[in-house]
Design an enzyme around this catalytic site. Sequence first.
Site, PDB file in Angstrom:
ATOM      1  N   GLU A  49      34.735  14.072 -62.069  1.00 23.58           N
ATOM      2  CA  GLU A  49      35.283  13.559 -60.816  1.00 23.58           C
ATOM      3  C   GLU A  49      36.293  12.485 -61.191  1.00 23.58           C
ATOM      4  O   GLU A  49      35.973  11.559 -61.940  1.00 23.58           O
ATOM      5  CB  GLU A  49      34.187  12.951 -59.937  1.00 23.58           C
ATOM      6  CG  GLU A  49      33.196  13.958 -59.388  1.00 23.58           C
ATOM      7  CD  GLU A  49      32.097  13.294 -58.567  1.00 23.58           C
ATOM      8  OE1 GLU A  49      32.144  12.056 -58.390  1.00 23.58           O
ATOM      9  OE2 GLU A  49      31.192  14.002 -58.114  1.00 23.58           O
ATOM     10  N   ASP A  60      32.677   2.158 -51.866  1.00 20.61           N
ATOM     11  CA  ASP A  60      32.434   1.868 -53.276  1.00 20.61           C
ATOM     12  C   ASP A  60      31.971   0.439 -53.494  1.00 20.61           C
ATOM     13  O   ASP A  60      32.380  -0.481 -52.796  1.00 20.61           O
ATOM     14  CB  ASP A  60      33.710   2.133 -54.087  1.00 20.61           C
ATOM     15  CG  ASP A  60      34.039   3.609 -54.134  1.00 20.61           C
ATOM     16  OD1 ASP A  60      33.212   4.355 -54.667  1.00 20.61           O
ATOM     17  OD2 ASP A  60      35.097   4.010 -53.627  1.00 20.61           O
TER      18      ASP A  60
END
Length: 268
Positions: A49, A60
């Site tokens: 990824e 995040d």
Amino acid sequence: MSRLQTRFAQLKQDNRAALVTFVTAGDPDYDASLEILKGLPAAGADVIELGMPFTDPMADGPAIQLANIRALQGGQTLAKTLRMVREFRAGDSDTPLVLMGYFNPIHHYGVERFVTEAKEAGVDGLIVVDLPPEHNEDLCHPAQAAGIDFIRLTTPTTGDERLPTVLEGSSGFVYYVSVAGVTGANAATLEHVEEAVARLRRHTDLPIGIGFGIRSAEHAAAVARLADGVVVGSALIERIAKAGDTARAVKDVLALCGELAEGVRNAR
């Protein structure tokens, strides 16, 4: 079959999970990031990824937020990220590569242009964390029409009544976020992960990848016994932040990838 389908089918035959590694494009800089990307498969990554840097990565945690800042300050753009994929593909036609990020940069780049260039570059899948199924027309459908898998996130708070909607149109694999919150948060209990995987298997035949909070070979091995994929991001990103220089960053990330791969491969 797509590269993702081929890889997961092969690993199922081998009776082991995939190690899915996440790194941010352009972190710590373009050249070192490309070197890491090229080195990950040999270090043991089965699926990669690659994060598309964005100014507001709301899902995040601190480690990946800082990686986004480092990459953007170094001049990383979506066009450069696609160039990085092309350079990676020039030497690797087998390893599945998924771009992960937020819709805003793609929207500004132009969806049609992005999908066309991503496909030409060799992108296999997309994970767009802020684009729910209600907005499938925006990117999911154009991507899948071009042969790019669209991978959905599910969480502990995704109820049984919501799951079919989330999973409808999903392809490649399902990414289960084992801790509600931001990336890199504390790991979920294995009992919780086992229950979640069983619940997801009632709704989909797609491979299931588990992420968020996996930091060691031992933890990766434990999750690999339960799921089809073990996703590790923040632990790798933290190695870059702590390295001090780019050569050390490359070395440390690939070393940790090797440790994680050993854990995953010896799990079953």
